[in-house]
Structure formats: structure tokens, C-alpha cells
Write a protein that holds these residues in place. Structure first.
Motif, mmCIF file in Angstrom:
data_model
loop_
_atom_site.group_PDB
_atom_site.id
_atom_site.type_symbol
_atom_site.label_atom_id
_atom_site.label_comp_id
_atom_site.label_asym_id
_atom_site.label_seq_id
_atom_site.Cartn_x
_atom_site.Cartn_y
_atom_site.Cartn_z
ATOM 1 N N SER A 189 0.972 -1.104 0.060
ATOM 2 C CA SER A 189 0.028 0.295 0.345
ATOM 3 C C SER A 189 1.154 1.582 -0.016
ATOM 4 C CB SER A 189 -0.761 -0.072 0.957
ATOM 5 O OG SER A 189 0.258 0.120 2.494
ATOM 6 N N GLY A 190 0.344 2.538 -1.045
ATOM 7 C CA GLY A 190 0.901 3.157 -0.668
ATOM 8 C C GLY A 190 1.178 4.319 0.910
ATOM 9 N N GLU A 191 0.403 4.005 1.467
ATOM 10 C CA GLU A 191 0.360 4.291 2.652
ATOM 11 C C GLU A 191 1.656 3.809 4.019
ATOM 12 O OE1 GLU A 191 -3.803 3.494 4.913
ATOM 13 O OE2 GLU A 191 -3.851 5.008 5.485
ATOM 14 N N GLY B 5 -9.939 12.240 -10.487
ATOM 15 C CA GLY B 5 -9.513 12.130 -9.074
ATOM 16 C C GLY B 5 -8.894 10.781 -9.233
ATOM 17 N N ASP B 6 -9.254 10.399 -9.386
ATOM 18 C CA ASP B 6 -8.620 8.645 -9.828
ATOM 19 C C ASP B 6 -7.450 8.381 -10.900
ATOM 20 O OD1 ASP B 6 -10.358 7.157 -8.511
ATOM 21 O OD2 ASP B 6 -11.561 5.815 -9.806
ATOM 22 N N GLN B 7 -7.905 9.538 -12.072
ATOM 23 C CA GLN B 7 -6.010 9.749 -12.715
ATOM 24 C C GLN B 7 -4.893 10.634 -11.396
ATOM 25 O OE1 GLN B 7 -8.189 11.792 -15.406
ATOM 26 N NE2 GLN B 7 -7.763 10.175 -17.516
ATOM 27 N N THR C 209 -9.019 -0.424 -8.500
ATOM 28 C CA THR C 209 -7.888 -0.469 -7.397
ATOM 29 C C THR C 209 -6.171 -0.835 -7.666
ATOM 30 O OG1 THR C 209 -8.451 -1.951 -6.733
ATOM 31 C CG2 THR C 209 -9.733 -0.280 -5.635
ATOM 32 N N THR C 210 -5.867 -0.617 -6.627
ATOM 33 C CA THR C 210 -4.536 -1.316 -7.095
ATOM 34 C C THR C 210 -4.305 -2.843 -6.303
ATOM 35 O OG1 THR C 210 -3.594 -0.006 -4.430
ATOM 36 C CG2 THR C 210 -2.678 0.918 -6.739
ATOM 37 N N ASP C 211 -5.459 -3.372 -5.492
ATOM 38 C CA ASP C 211 -5.830 -4.288 -5.511
ATOM 39 C C ASP C 211 -5.861 -5.375 -6.962
ATOM 40 O OD1 ASP C 211 -5.326 -4.244 -2.441
ATOM 41 O OD2 ASP C 211 -6.872 -4.524 -2.316
ATOM 42 N N PHE D 160 -2.557 10.324 -2.270
ATOM 43 C CA PHE D 160 -3.479 10.922 -3.307
ATOM 44 C C PHE D 160 -4.306 9.939 -3.784
ATOM 45 C CE2 PHE D 160 -7.174 12.459 -5.703
ATOM 46 C CZ PHE D 160 -7.163 14.006 -5.128
ATOM 47 N N ARG D 161 -5.853 9.547 -2.964
ATOM 48 C CA ARG D 161 -6.338 8.862 -3.896
ATOM 49 C C ARG D 161 -7.930 9.346 -4.506
ATOM 50 N NH1 ARG D 161 -5.634 6.449 1.493
ATOM 51 N NH2 ARG D 161 -4.503 4.527 1.519
ATOM 52 N N GLY D 162 -8.339 8.893 -5.162
ATOM 53 C CA GLY D 162 -9.322 8.998 -5.400
ATOM 54 C C GLY D 162 -10.735 8.619 -5.151
ATOM 55 N N GLY D 163 -11.142 8.157 -5.764
ATOM 56 C CA GLY D 163 -12.657 7.462 -5.111
ATOM 57 C C GLY D 163 -13.355 7.992 -5.088
ATOM 58 N N GLY E 16 -1.169 4.894 -3.531
ATOM 59 C CA GLY E 16 -0.609 5.861 -4.489
ATOM 60 C C GLY E 16 -1.055 6.722 -2.414
ATOM 61 N N GLY E 17 -1.541 5.886 -1.329
ATOM 62 C CA GLY E 17 -3.029 6.206 -0.945
ATOM 63 C C GLY E 17 -1.985 7.521 0.041
ATOM 64 N N ASN E 18 -0.057 7.695 0.252
ATOM 65 C CA ASN E 18 1.179 8.146 0.475
ATOM 66 C C ASN E 18 0.201 9.698 -0.064
ATOM 67 O OD1 ASN E 18 2.105 7.220 -1.395
ATOM 68 N ND2 ASN E 18 4.141 7.227 -0.709
ATOM 69 N N GLY F 75 -1.234 2.147 -11.652
ATOM 70 C CA GLY F 75 -2.235 0.776 -11.064
ATOM 71 C C GLY F 75 -2.448 0.033 -12.493
ATOM 72 N N THR F 76 -4.200 -0.016 -13.121
ATOM 73 C CA THR F 76 -4.663 -0.636 -14.321
ATOM 74 C C THR F 76 -4.565 0.317 -15.089
ATOM 75 O OG1 THR F 76 -6.786 0.237 -14.120
ATOM 76 C CG2 THR F 76 -6.537 -2.485 -13.426
ATOM 77 N N GLY F 77 -4.751 1.707 -15.397
ATOM 78 C CA GLY F 77 -5.059 3.027 -16.505
ATOM 79 C C GLY F 77 -5.863 3.083 -16.414
ATOM 80 N N ASN F 78 -7.233 2.805 -15.432
ATOM 81 C CA ASN F 78 -8.486 3.013 -15.878
ATOM 82 C C ASN F 78 -8.766 3.673 -14.562
ATOM 83 O OD1 ASN F 78 -8.037 0.322 -17.125
ATOM 84 N ND2 ASN F 78 -8.908 1.885 -18.378
ATOM 85 N N ALA F 79 -9.664 5.187 -14.352
ATOM 86 C CA ALA F 79 -10.522 5.028 -13.357
ATOM 87 C C ALA F 79 -11.111 4.314 -13.167
ATOM 88 C CB ALA F 79 -10.536 6.039 -13.840
HETATM 89 N N1 UDP Z 1 -6.558 4.215 -8.973
HETATM 90 C C1 UDP Z 1 -7.158 4.454 -9.892
HETATM 91 N N2 UDP Z 1 -7.483 2.816 -10.653
HETATM 92 C C2 UDP Z 1 -5.953 1.487 -11.037
HETATM 93 C C3 UDP Z 1 -5.536 1.828 -9.511
HETATM 94 C C4 UDP Z 1 -5.478 3.157 -8.442
HETATM 95 O O1 UDP Z 1 -8.258 5.177 -10.118
HETATM 96 O O2 UDP Z 1 -6.298 1.088 -11.573
HETATM 97 C C5 UDP Z 1 -6.734 5.215 -7.927
HETATM 98 C C6 UDP Z 1 -7.563 5.210 -7.002
HETATM 99 O O3 UDP Z 1 -8.033 6.442 -7.075
HETATM 100 C C7 UDP Z 1 -6.971 4.715 -5.479
HETATM 101 C C8 UDP Z 1 -5.630 5.732 -6.349
HETATM 102 O O4 UDP Z 1 -5.186 5.135 -7.382
HETATM 103 O O5 UDP Z 1 -7.911 5.193 -5.291
HETATM 104 C C9 UDP Z 1 -4.754 4.929 -4.965
HETATM 105 O O6 UDP Z 1 -4.441 3.719 -5.179
HETATM 106 P P1 UDP Z 1 -4.676 3.096 -3.901
HETATM 107 O O7 UDP Z 1 -6.461 3.954 -3.163
HETATM 108 O O8 UDP Z 1 -5.513 1.628 -4.061
HETATM 109 O O9 UDP Z 1 -3.669 2.777 -3.326
HETATM 110 P P2 UDP Z 1 -3.487 2.323 -1.374
HETATM 111 O O10 UDP Z 1 -4.464 1.965 -0.838
HETATM 112 O O11 UDP Z 1 -2.875 1.172 -1.739
HETATM 113 O O12 UDP Z 1 -1.613 3.085 -0.969
#
Ligand code: UDP
Length: 247
Positions: free
Chosen positions: A17-19, A76-78, A144-146, A61-64, A57-59, A137-141
Motif C-alpha cells: 500500500s502507498g500508505e 481524482g482517480d487519474q 483499485t491497486t488490489d 492521493f486517493r481518488g474514489g 498511492g495513498g501516501n 494502477g490498471t490505467g483506468n479510473a
Molecule cells: N486508481 C485508479 N485505477 C487503478 C488503480 C488505482 O483509479 O487501476 C486510483 C484510485 O483513485 C486509488 C488511487 O489510484 O484511490 C491510489 O490507489 P490505492 O487507493 O489503491 O492506494 P493504496 O490505498 O494502496 O495506497
């Protein structure tokens, strides 16, 4: 449900996790955390036939859904995906600093030292013994990174996704709220689903279940856990087709 027949024996995809990389105030980088992750990966790599890494990328920015009102969901996702690309660069340098061969790529063209990901070149990098870090990530909004971790594991022939987190596996309930909660050693996808256990988001989970990809959830903070996971030792929780004694 398919068996994961495409897998290269002993190849792993590790999701950080970025966090976890965050420095003071929950943002940017902690030198200590970068060093810890690099050392753990170095030890694990010695027992694996290739390790690819997906980083969140949580350290930064997180979209969602929880975005400032002026930022659109897709934007936001980008931004979130760009944050994962920055982490991919940082991990590359940290891994190299620990004496590993490491390359970073991004799911979409971004420049700045990151080539664009493609599965064929990525497999070659792994075959040549480098650690490959997958940013963007997948390159798509809306993903998630999971989900990225599971998708790339299947593309690159990884046997197991190791989800390296802050918790020691999958529990019957939230261990921070319920002290009676038990940790499972080994469960099946069906057991996780029928008991509402949170392993990964639903898209990632479905991808694993449909393709017979195993997931091991471990606590990254404990020294040696990543190496143990790669060696197949009982650490954290393993989720796979067969499951354990809880089913
Ligand atoms: N994200 C996305 N598409 C992807 C992977 C990631 O849009 O295929 C964006 C999404 O906004 C996500 C952010 O990238 O909140 C960071 O990823 P994630 O929240 O999984 O990071 P982590 O919580 O693992 O640090």
C-alpha cells in the motif's frame, strides 16, 4: 472456476500500500519504511523465481468518492494513479540502494523515467532476474491497486498475490473492535465470500476466484514475513481454491 494454469512456479506479485511508505503526517516517504520494504523484498527475492510489485498511492492521493467538490471522479482517480507512478520511481531507487536489480514501468505513457508497461517486456524483465515495479494502477479510473495486483499477477504468471498490509491476515471480525476475532490460516474464496470476509475489493476478489489465483495477506511490519510468505510458510492468511479446515 479455473486453475491458475498460466502461472510460473514460485513467481509472486507483491502488493504494497502507498500508505505504508508514508512519512510524518501520513504523506510522502519515510526513509525508514522505504529501507524496511527494500530489505524485506531483498530477502524474499532470494527464494523466488521472480517478483513483481504493485504499489498504491495513498501516501499522496486517493481518488474514489471522497474528493474535493471541484475535482471530478475520473480526474481524482487519474491523480491517484499518478501518485502510484511516483511511488514506483521511489521504490525502484530504494530497491537498487539495497543491491537489487529493479525496473519501474507505468500502465500509461508518462515519461519521466518510466517506460509504458507491456506484459511481454515485463515477463522478460522478471526472467532476467530484476524486480519489476508496476505503477499507474490498471490505467483506468474506477479500479483499485488490489485489482491491478491480481490482473498483473495473471498477466505475468505469478502464482500468488502477497498483499502486504498493516494487518496480520484475514479475521472473522475487525480485530481492533472485537477482541474475540480469530485469524484464519487458510480459507477458500467461497468461505470468504459466504462469511462476508474482506480480503480485497469485489473486483479483485472475483478476478482471483475466477482464475484460481491465490492471495496471501500478511503484516508487512513484521520482519521476515515477506520471506516466509514466499517460502510458503504459514504466515498471515492464505486464500485459495482449496481452503483450509474452516470450510
Ligand atoms: N486508481 C485508479 N485505477 C487503478 C488503480 C488505482 O483509479 O487501476 C486510483 C484510485 O483513485 C486509488 C488511487 O489510484 O484511490 C491510489 O490507489 P490505492 O487507493 O489503491 O492506494 P493504496 O490505498 O494502496 O495506497
Amino acid at each position: 472456476m479455473e486453475e491458475n494454469g498460466n502461472a510460473t512456479p514460485n513467481r509472486f506479485l507483491v502488493k504494497f500500500s502507498g500508505e505504508y511508505l508514508a512519512g510524518k503526517g501520513g504523506s510522502g516517504f519515510s526513509t525508514e519504511r522505504l529501507a524496511h520494504v527494500s530489505e524485506e523484498l531483498k530477502q524474499a527475492k532470494a527464494h523466488a523465481n521472480g517478483i513483481a510489485v504493485v504499489v498504491g498511492g495513498g501516501n499522496f492521493f486517493r481518488g474514489g468518492r471522497a474528493l474535493p467538490a471541484l475535482i471530478d471522479r475520473v480526474t481524482g482517480d487519474q491523480i491517484g494513479m499518478l501518485a502510484t507512478a511516483m511511488n514506483a520511481l521511489a521504490l525502484r531507487d530504494a530497491f537498487r540502494g539495497a543491491g537489487l536489480q529493479a525496473e519501474s514501468v507505468c500502465a500509461f505513457p508518462v515519461g519521466g523515467g518510466l517506460d509504458q508497461y507491456d506484459p511481454d517486456s515485463a515477463r522478460q524483465v522478471l526472467d532476467q532476474g530484476s524486480v519489476l515495479i508496476l505503477g499507474g494502477g490498471t490505467g483506468n479510473a474506477f479500479f483499485t491497486t488490489d485489482t491491478t495486483a491480481c490482473l498483473r499477477a495473471l498477466e505475468l504468471g505469478a502464482q500468488t498475490v502477497i498483499k502486504a498490509t498493516r494487518v496480520d491476515g484475514v479475521f472473522s471480525d475487525d480485530p481492533e473492535k472485537n477482541h474475540e476475532a480469530v485469524r484464519y490460516d487458510h480459507i477458500s474464496y467461497d468461505f470468504a465470500l459466504s462469511n462476508g470476509l474482506q480480503v480485497m475489493d469485489a473486483t479483485a476478489f472475483t478476478l482471483c476466484r475466477e482464475n484460481g489465483l491465490s492471495v496471501r495477506v500478511i503484516d508487512l511490519g513484521v520482519k521476515g514475513n515477506l520471506q516466509s510468505a514466499v517460502k510458503g510458510e504459514s504466515v498471515g492468511t492464505l486464500v485459495d481454491v482449496s481452503g483450509g479446515t474452516h470450510d
